[in-house]
Design an enzyme around this catalytic site. Structure first.
Site, PDB file in Angstrom:
ATOM      1  N   LYS A  44       0.817  -1.213   0.000  1.00  0.00           N
ATOM      2  CA  LYS A  44       0.000   0.000   0.000  1.00  0.00           C
ATOM      3  C   LYS A  44       0.854   1.269   0.000  1.00  0.00           C
ATOM      4  CE  LYS A  44      -4.040  -2.107   0.271  1.00  0.00           C
ATOM      5  NZ  LYS A  44      -5.012  -2.042  -0.823  1.00  0.00           N
ATOM      6  N   GLU A  53      -9.847   5.981   2.717  1.00  0.00           N
ATOM      7  CA  GLU A  53     -10.653   4.917   3.310  1.00  0.00           C
ATOM      8  C   GLU A  53      -9.690   3.796   3.653  1.00  0.00           C
ATOM      9  OE1 GLU A  53     -10.047   5.181   0.150  1.00  0.00           O
ATOM     10  OE2 GLU A  53      -9.238   3.168  -0.166  1.00  0.00           O
ATOM     11  N   SER A  66       1.749  -9.611  -0.549  1.00  0.00           N
ATOM     12  CA  SER A  66       1.397  -8.186  -0.570  1.00  0.00           C
ATOM     13  C   SER A  66       1.636  -7.498   0.764  1.00  0.00           C
ATOM     14  CB  SER A  66      -0.060  -8.015  -0.992  1.00  0.00           C
ATOM     15  OG  SER A  66      -0.909  -8.799  -0.169  1.00  0.00           O
TER      16      SER A  66
END
Ligand SMILES: Cc1ncc(COP(=O)(O)O)c(C=O)c1O
Lengths: 253, 419
Positions: free
Chosen positions: B103, B125, B390
């Site tokens: 991210k 969000e 991830s």
């Protein structure tokens, strides 16, 4: 006469401002939908029926609450059409459907336009459908003489404003402030200039709304626009058990 | 565009022509937002293309990616998993990136962009909280105030990340509307953005939403696949297959873009199969959905016959979303990527295996990629596979503890001893 032309005429009043009333379909209770529609339709110059949606991203808490309750009670676009088809009264106030795009898309645009004509709907307002994306729906609505009402906002640049006013049908929906529906804030200070600019750009009646709840606000907006749109405040009156006709009558200047 | 055949569409994608000027990936994509946001979306689009093409911006981003994020992230060979599964396993270690997930690649890029565009505040969000943490960190890094919307359900199940977001100086606003997960958090962030589109920058966390976000996020995450390809070429050559988990699809699109042109490399997106195949029991948007419109884009979507968006279920909060990025819908349509599912149980099992055999605790989201890869490996022995890890699983400790407590026969040492 085409439905959208009827809509335009219903909102073109001499002197007095037109009043457009928004209700969420089947709210507070589905079994009272047609009764509420009848009362609201008698007191307003046009009625916007909100199709409930799970993700009402442009709405404030009141419409969110109404939407959620209506969905829990089984309200859907097909249900709304069947109710409208089954009603045993005529309304002089034209009916618009206000819906997010996905319920309309799932229904199918062609069938949607046909069903709208059959059930006496004059047009659509779709808050998540900007002009750039509207052609697939607009083409089908045009074919049936139905209105796709364009929204403009204080953030809309001048050139874009002209374009949106030029392609709107029925009326132009002037959102009074940037933000979501509902809220209790006062009207923005530069409202007069903004509405005057929309009026200049539009060949259609200009109706303004978002957060309107007081007669004084209606009076102020009416000085600069052809009509006023009331939504969240009407839903709250319905929640409080107030007769909608009475609430709307008290709003008129 | 929509009338193009699939091969021509895929070629257009390879040639860098998608998204097109309307923000479309073939039939998917677009900008389905309220009129209030259109001027802001148009300004953002112009800014994205200008800054991403600007050497100074790219140099600044590169500095941050190397000095602050810790890129390149390692590509790790996984010898014990390889032995167990009968294939050669390589792990792309986004769990080693700053704040513990991919991210951050996106948030630092967008935070720099927000700064360049003159925004005075940022909203975001978050589902699993990884994007929230990464957004908070990146905003602190560039000096912008940040507000993070997070569903109540996610606040409860990803508690460690809530504390981190607050510690990093951002404000967490609990979302009590809708399904109280990622989808409701996006609605709330959009409502905030609509109220102040001139000064607020919306830092969207996945390759979803209206154009230009799917493009912007893909460009910022493409570093994953670029690095992984280079690293693999330096070691052993191209893989036979690559796997990534798909929530909104940002880590997957980033990994896949490195290999799209290598047609011999099979690409697999692994969605959350949850606890079953009924609507509401999974988040398998591409495997089980149909085209629809949500959160600004036309893409595959889970909804009922009335057009109402369906609730989803998965143990991985970051995959708990009924939509998916439009580019994935295109990649599925043209057949370049195959989208499969892994269930809650398969993901948990794969997570255990990765822990005990490789000493890596992956995020529950990433565990879905491992589970999808494991299934494929069984049917394709002696191949070479790449798996996108991830993120790391520290945030999932409360869920894992709960799961261990509810299954009596879990013994952390068994797998270790047996292998
Ligand atoms: C570690 C991790 N992996 C994957 C995802 C899913 O997002 P995406 O599909 O955008 O990569 C998330 C989302 O929160 C995450 O935290």
């Amino acid at each position: 006469m085409q439905p959208r032309e009827q809509l335009r005429q219903a909102l073109t009043l001499d002197g007095a401002p037109a009043l457009i009333a928004f209700i969420t379909a089947g709210y507070p209770r589905p079994e009272r939908f047609l009764q509420v529609l009848r009362e609201v339709g008698a007191a307003a110059d046009a009625v916007e029926i909100g199709v409930p949606f799970t993700d009402p991203m442009a709405d404030g808490v009141t419409v969110q609450r109404a939407s959620r309750t209506a969905l829990q009670n089984g309200v859907s676009l097909s249900w709304i059409f069947s109710q409208l088809a089954a009603r045993d009264f005529e309304l002089s106030a034209p009916i618009l459907l206000m819906s997010y795009l996905n319920p309309l898309f799932a229904f199918g645009f062609r069938r949607l336009a046909e069903r709208a004509v059959e059930t006496g709907v004059s047009g659509f307002i779709v808050p998540d459908l900007p002009f750039e994306e509207c052609m697939p729906l607009k083409t089908e609505l045009d074919a049936q003489g139905l209105a796709l009402v364009q929204l403009v906002t204080p953030a809309t640049p001048a050139e874009r404003l002209r374009k949106l006013c030029a392609v709107s049908e029925g009326f132009v929906y002037a959102v009074t402030r940037t933000g979501i529906t509902g809220g209790a804030e006062s009207l923005p200070e530069d409202l007069a200039d903004y509405l005057a600019a929309v009026k200049r750009a539009s060949r259609l009646p200009v109706c303004a709304g978002f957060g309107v709840r007081e007669p004084e606000q209606v009076r102020l907006i009416a000085e600069h626009a052809d009509g006023v749109i009331v939504g969240s405040a009407l839903l709250e009156a319905l929640e409080a058990g107030q007769p909608p006709g009475e609430f709307l009558a008290a709003l008129r200047p | 565009m929509t009338t193009m055949n699939h091969e021509a569409l895929f070629q257009a994608l390879l040639d860098g022509k998608l998204p097109d000027a309307e923000g479309r990936f073939g039939p998917f994509g677009g900008r389905y937002v309220p009129e209030t946001l259109m001027p802001a979306i148009n300004r953002l689009t112009e800014g994205v293309y200008r800054h991403l093409a600007d050497d100074k911006f790219q140099r600044r981003l590169h500095e941050e990616l190397t000095g602050w994020v810790g890129r390149p992230t390692a590509l790790a060979k996984a010898p014990r998993l390889s032995k167990r599964w009968g294939v050669e396993v390589w792990l792309k270690r986004e769990d080693l990136a700053h704040t513990g997930a991919h991210k951050i690649n996106n948030t630092i890029g967008q935070a720099l962009l927000a700064q360049a565009l003159g925004a005075t505040r940022v909203v975001a969000e978050t589902g699993a909280g990884q994007h929230g943490v990464a957004a908070a960190a990146a905003c602190a890094r560039v000096g912008l105030p940040c507000t993070v919307y997070m569903g109540e359900v996610d606040i409860a199940r990803q508690a460690p990340n809530v504390d981190r977001i607050v510690r990093l100086g951002a404000k967490v606003v609990p979302v009590t509307s809708g399904d109280r997960t990622l989808r409701a958090a996006i609605n709330e962030a959009m409502r905030d953005w609509v109220a102040d589109p001139d000064d607020t920058y919306y830092l969207l966390g996945s390759a979803v939403g209206p154009h230009p976000y799917p493009y912007l996020v893909r460009e910022l995450q493409a570093v994953i696949g670029r690095e992984a390809r280079e690293q693999l070429m330096a070691h052993s050559g191209l893989p036979d297959a690559a796997f990534a988990c798909v929530g909104g699809g940002s880590n997957a699109i980033g990994l896949f873009h490195g290999f799209l042109a290598d047609r011999q490399v099979k690409l697999f997106g692994v969605e959350a199969g949850g606890r079953g195949q009924a609507l509401g029991d999974h988040s398998a948007t591409l495997a089980a959905g149909r085209p629809g419109i949500l959160h600004g884009a036309h893409s595959m979507l889970l909804y009922d016959d009335d057009g109402q968006i369906q609730e989803t279920h998965t143990i991985a909060a970051g995959l708990d979303y009924p939509g998916v990025g439009p580019e994935h819908s295109l990649l599925q349509l043209v057949g370049r990527v195959e989208y499969v599912t892994a269930s809650d149980t398969e993901a948990l099992d794969a997570l255990e295996e990765c822990c005990s055999l490789e000493g890596i605790l992956p995020a529950l989201e990433s565990a879905h990629a491992l589970a999808g890869a494991k299934r494929w490996a069984k049917a394709n022995p002696d191949t070479r596979i790449l798996i996108g890890i991830s993120g790391r699983g520290d945030k999932d400790m409360p869920i894992l503890d709960q799961y261990s407590a509810s299954t009596s026969d879990v013994d952390g040492g068994t797998a270790n001893a047996a292998a």
